[in-house]
Design a protein around this motif. Structure first.
Motif, mmCIF file in Angstrom:
data_model
loop_
_atom_site.group_PDB
_atom_site.id
_atom_site.type_symbol
_atom_site.label_atom_id
_atom_site.label_comp_id
_atom_site.label_asym_id
_atom_site.label_seq_id
_atom_site.Cartn_x
_atom_site.Cartn_y
_atom_site.Cartn_z
ATOM 1 N N ARG A 185 -18.552 3.421 -6.102
ATOM 2 C CA ARG A 185 -18.197 5.185 -6.519
ATOM 3 C C ARG A 185 -17.600 5.395 -8.338
ATOM 4 N NH1 ARG A 185 -16.505 9.279 -3.822
ATOM 5 N NH2 ARG A 185 -15.737 8.498 -1.640
ATOM 6 N N ALA A 186 -17.797 3.934 -8.666
ATOM 7 C CA ALA A 186 -17.802 3.942 -10.420
ATOM 8 C C ALA A 186 -19.234 4.119 -11.077
ATOM 9 C CB ALA A 186 -16.974 2.748 -10.841
ATOM 10 N N GLY A 187 -19.977 3.003 -10.184
ATOM 11 C CA GLY A 187 -21.255 3.353 -10.472
ATOM 12 C C GLY A 187 -21.879 5.174 -10.878
ATOM 13 N N GLU A 188 -21.667 5.312 -9.133
ATOM 14 C CA GLU A 188 -22.437 6.793 -8.858
ATOM 15 C C GLU A 188 -22.338 7.207 -10.126
ATOM 16 O OE1 GLU A 188 -22.951 6.398 -4.440
ATOM 17 O OE2 GLU A 188 -21.162 7.505 -5.277
ATOM 18 N N ALA A 189 -20.871 7.356 -10.669
ATOM 19 C CA ALA A 189 -19.777 8.092 -11.943
ATOM 20 C C ALA A 189 -20.178 7.836 -12.844
ATOM 21 C CB ALA A 189 -18.629 8.082 -11.528
ATOM 22 N N PHE B 35 0.813 -1.108 0.340
ATOM 23 C CA PHE B 35 0.273 0.011 0.032
ATOM 24 C C PHE B 35 1.102 1.085 0.076
ATOM 25 C CE2 PHE B 35 -1.855 3.409 2.598
ATOM 26 C CZ PHE B 35 -2.996 3.801 1.579
ATOM 27 N N ILE B 36 0.249 2.616 -0.925
ATOM 28 C CA ILE B 36 1.136 3.534 -1.076
ATOM 29 C C ILE B 36 -0.118 4.399 -0.371
ATOM 30 C CG2 ILE B 36 2.373 5.386 -1.997
ATOM 31 C CD1 ILE B 36 3.458 3.358 -3.817
ATOM 32 N N ASP B 37 0.837 5.131 0.315
ATOM 33 C CA ASP B 37 -0.873 6.828 1.000
ATOM 34 C C ASP B 37 -0.278 8.016 0.278
ATOM 35 O OD1 ASP B 37 -2.279 8.158 2.377
ATOM 36 O OD2 ASP B 37 -0.903 8.201 4.084
ATOM 37 N N MET B 38 -1.080 7.380 -1.344
ATOM 38 C CA MET B 38 -0.643 8.696 -1.945
ATOM 39 C C MET B 38 -1.329 9.568 -2.066
ATOM 40 S SD MET B 38 0.262 6.497 -5.986
ATOM 41 C CE MET B 38 1.072 7.570 -6.641
ATOM 42 N N ASP B 39 -1.168 11.246 -2.498
ATOM 43 C CA ASP B 39 -1.949 12.689 -2.428
ATOM 44 C C ASP B 39 -3.289 11.730 -3.387
ATOM 45 O OD1 ASP B 39 -2.716 15.112 -4.927
ATOM 46 O OD2 ASP B 39 -1.893 15.473 -2.678
ATOM 47 N N PRO B 40 -4.034 11.943 -4.009
ATOM 48 C CA PRO B 40 -5.497 11.638 -4.356
ATOM 49 C C PRO B 40 -5.244 11.951 -6.255
ATOM 50 C CG PRO B 40 -6.268 11.698 -2.338
ATOM 51 C CD PRO B 40 -4.470 12.201 -2.240
ATOM 52 N N ALA B 41 -4.713 13.133 -5.987
ATOM 53 C CA ALA B 41 -4.139 14.547 -7.758
ATOM 54 C C ALA B 41 -2.887 12.960 -7.598
ATOM 55 C CB ALA B 41 -3.986 15.733 -7.628
ATOM 56 N N GLU B 42 -2.514 12.598 -7.404
ATOM 57 C CA GLU B 42 -1.257 12.519 -8.139
ATOM 58 C C GLU B 42 -1.070 10.663 -8.351
ATOM 59 O OE1 GLU B 42 2.199 11.930 -5.077
ATOM 60 O OE2 GLU B 42 2.642 14.052 -5.193
ATOM 61 N N LEU B 43 -2.266 9.981 -8.017
ATOM 62 C CA LEU B 43 -3.321 9.012 -8.257
ATOM 63 C C LEU B 43 -3.553 8.639 -9.334
ATOM 64 C CD1 LEU B 43 -2.876 5.768 -7.564
ATOM 65 C CD2 LEU B 43 -5.517 6.208 -6.357
ATOM 66 N N VAL B 44 -4.194 9.642 -9.680
ATOM 67 C CA VAL B 44 -5.011 10.254 -11.172
ATOM 68 C C VAL B 44 -4.259 10.225 -12.069
ATOM 69 C CG1 VAL B 44 -6.294 11.835 -11.997
ATOM 70 C CG2 VAL B 44 -6.923 11.378 -9.243
ATOM 71 N N ALA C 204 -6.500 -1.765 -1.343
ATOM 72 C CA ALA C 204 -6.800 -0.868 -0.816
ATOM 73 C C ALA C 204 -8.151 0.036 -1.224
ATOM 74 C CB ALA C 204 -6.132 0.095 -1.340
ATOM 75 N N ILE C 205 -8.466 0.564 -2.323
ATOM 76 C CA ILE C 205 -9.897 0.804 -2.567
ATOM 77 C C ILE C 205 -11.326 -0.389 -2.706
ATOM 78 C CG2 ILE C 205 -9.294 2.433 -4.662
ATOM 79 C CD1 ILE C 205 -10.327 0.970 -7.125
ATOM 80 N N VAL C 206 -10.730 -1.035 -1.794
ATOM 81 C CA VAL C 206 -12.289 -2.086 -1.123
ATOM 82 C C VAL C 206 -12.576 -0.880 -0.302
ATOM 83 C CG1 VAL C 206 -13.342 -3.804 -0.177
ATOM 84 C CG2 VAL C 206 -11.805 -4.228 -2.157
ATOM 85 N N HIS C 207 -11.951 -0.175 -0.106
ATOM 86 C CA HIS C 207 -12.795 0.382 1.382
ATOM 87 C C HIS C 207 -12.486 1.995 1.635
ATOM 88 C CE1 HIS C 207 -14.425 -2.770 3.006
ATOM 89 N NE2 HIS C 207 -12.644 -3.455 3.397
ATOM 90 N N HIS C 208 -10.900 2.538 0.673
ATOM 91 C CA HIS C 208 -10.660 3.374 0.847
ATOM 92 C C HIS C 208 -11.236 4.515 0.035
ATOM 93 C CE1 HIS C 208 -7.121 6.800 0.738
ATOM 94 N NE2 HIS C 208 -6.553 6.236 1.360
ATOM 95 N N GLU C 209 -11.584 5.570 0.805
ATOM 96 C CA GLU C 209 -12.692 5.725 -0.377
ATOM 97 C C GLU C 209 -12.200 7.525 -1.662
ATOM 98 O OE1 GLU C 209 -16.001 5.932 -0.094
ATOM 99 O OE2 GLU C 209 -16.369 4.322 0.544
ATOM 100 N N GLU C 210 -10.786 7.605 -0.907
ATOM 101 C CA GLU C 210 -10.307 8.363 -1.433
ATOM 102 C C GLU C 210 -9.334 8.386 -2.479
ATOM 103 O OE1 GLU C 210 -7.893 10.543 1.044
ATOM 104 O OE2 GLU C 210 -9.111 12.797 1.585
ATOM 105 N N GLN C 211 -9.103 7.588 -2.625
ATOM 106 C CA GLN C 211 -8.169 6.606 -3.459
ATOM 107 C C GLN C 211 -9.003 5.570 -4.773
ATOM 108 O OE1 GLN C 211 -4.898 3.885 -2.628
ATOM 109 N NE2 GLN C 211 -3.470 5.647 -1.956
ATOM 110 N N ALA C 212 -10.220 5.345 -3.773
ATOM 111 C CA ALA C 212 -11.251 4.405 -4.833
ATOM 112 C C ALA C 212 -12.027 5.642 -5.833
ATOM 113 C CB ALA C 212 -12.249 3.702 -4.307
#
Length: 254
Positions: A153-157, A76-85, A118-126
């Motif tokens: 989140r994908a479905g909501e988008a 796991f890497i605790d990334m800034d969401p913008a960098e992950l995008v 991680a993105i099973v539960h990590h809302e920001e990274q998801a």
């Protein structure tokens, strides 16, 4: 009868290092989750796998992950969401370039390893991975674990969500995967794997490590390509699914 997709993680070699039998698995699976160079894969490997998939009519999926070659993307890497995008966008574009050269294109997205978990539960990274997919191509389906923040989140988008189950991984009573560091997390008995997958496809349940029956709805089954028995398991699973009337076909329709 329900038809189901059969996917596998491919293109996970790097330079002189080889992992798995990509050619053999491409003759069996209907969708290929191709490493995009961050957790594994390099330009030569990516191009070769895309060309092989295109020749066989196998759907090409971008298996995006953390920038973690040393850890194979399983840390796991605790990334800034913008960098992950931006990291996901980079991987998507790189693989799609090789897919287009091969006469195909990236047809879906599946996160890899620690990012997948991680993105099973990590809302920001998801949310970050969803944003990257929408920015690149909002028509791309996404593959993931049922009940995950990622698929919600994908479905909501407005993205098309494809539910995945794992043929060769043990499940917890809550429907998540047993961590790889724990004994028995990866299954190796081909007959037992086939039996549990047939039950999953027909009855929508899978037996957890504690013996409980867990409801699991899946549109695609994953056989990991980095295990010694991967090819034999995939071939037997394909044959038995076909025999039972569930012959594998890509969920992308390609």
């Amino acid at each position: 009868m329900k038809r189901i997709d059969l996917n596998s993680d491919l293109g996970e070699g790097f330079g002189a290092w080889r992992l798995g039998d990509d050619d053999a698995l491409l003759s069996v699976v209907t969708s290929a989750n191709v490493a995009c160079g961050f957790h594994a894969g390099d330009p030569t490997v990516m191009r070769k796998v895309c060309e092989g998939a295109a020749r066989r009519g196998v759907a090409i999926g971008a298996q995006v992950g953390y920038r973690d070659l040393a850890g194979f993307g399983r840390r796991f890497i605790d990334m800034d969401p913008a960098e992950l995008v931006n990291d996901v966008l980079y991987q998507l574009a790189a693989l799609d370039g090789f897919a287009r050269v091969a006469g195909a294109r990236v047809a879906y997205v599946k996160p890899h390893g620690a990012l997948y978990n991680a993105i099973v539960h990590h809302e920001e990274q998801a949310a970050a991975v969803v944003t990257a997919v929408r920015l690149y191509d909002p028509a791309l389906p996404v593959l993931g674990l049922p009940g995950s923040a990622w698929l919600r989140r994908a479905g909501e988008a407005g993205l098309r969500c494809v539910r995945e189950a794992f043929a060769d991984r043990a499940y917890t009573p809550s429907g998540t995967l047993v961590p790889r560091r724990e004994p028995g997390a990866v299954l190796h008995d081909p007959d037992a794997i086939v039996a549990r997958c047939l039950r999953l496809v027909t009855d929508g349940v899978i037996r957890a490590v504690d013996g409980t029956e867990v409801p699991v709805e899946a549109d695609s089954l994953c056989v990991h390509g980095d295990t010694p028995d991967a090819v034999a398991i995939a071939r037997l699973l394909h044959a038995e699914l076909t025999r039972a009337g569930h012959g594998p076909r890509p969920f992308t329709g390609r």
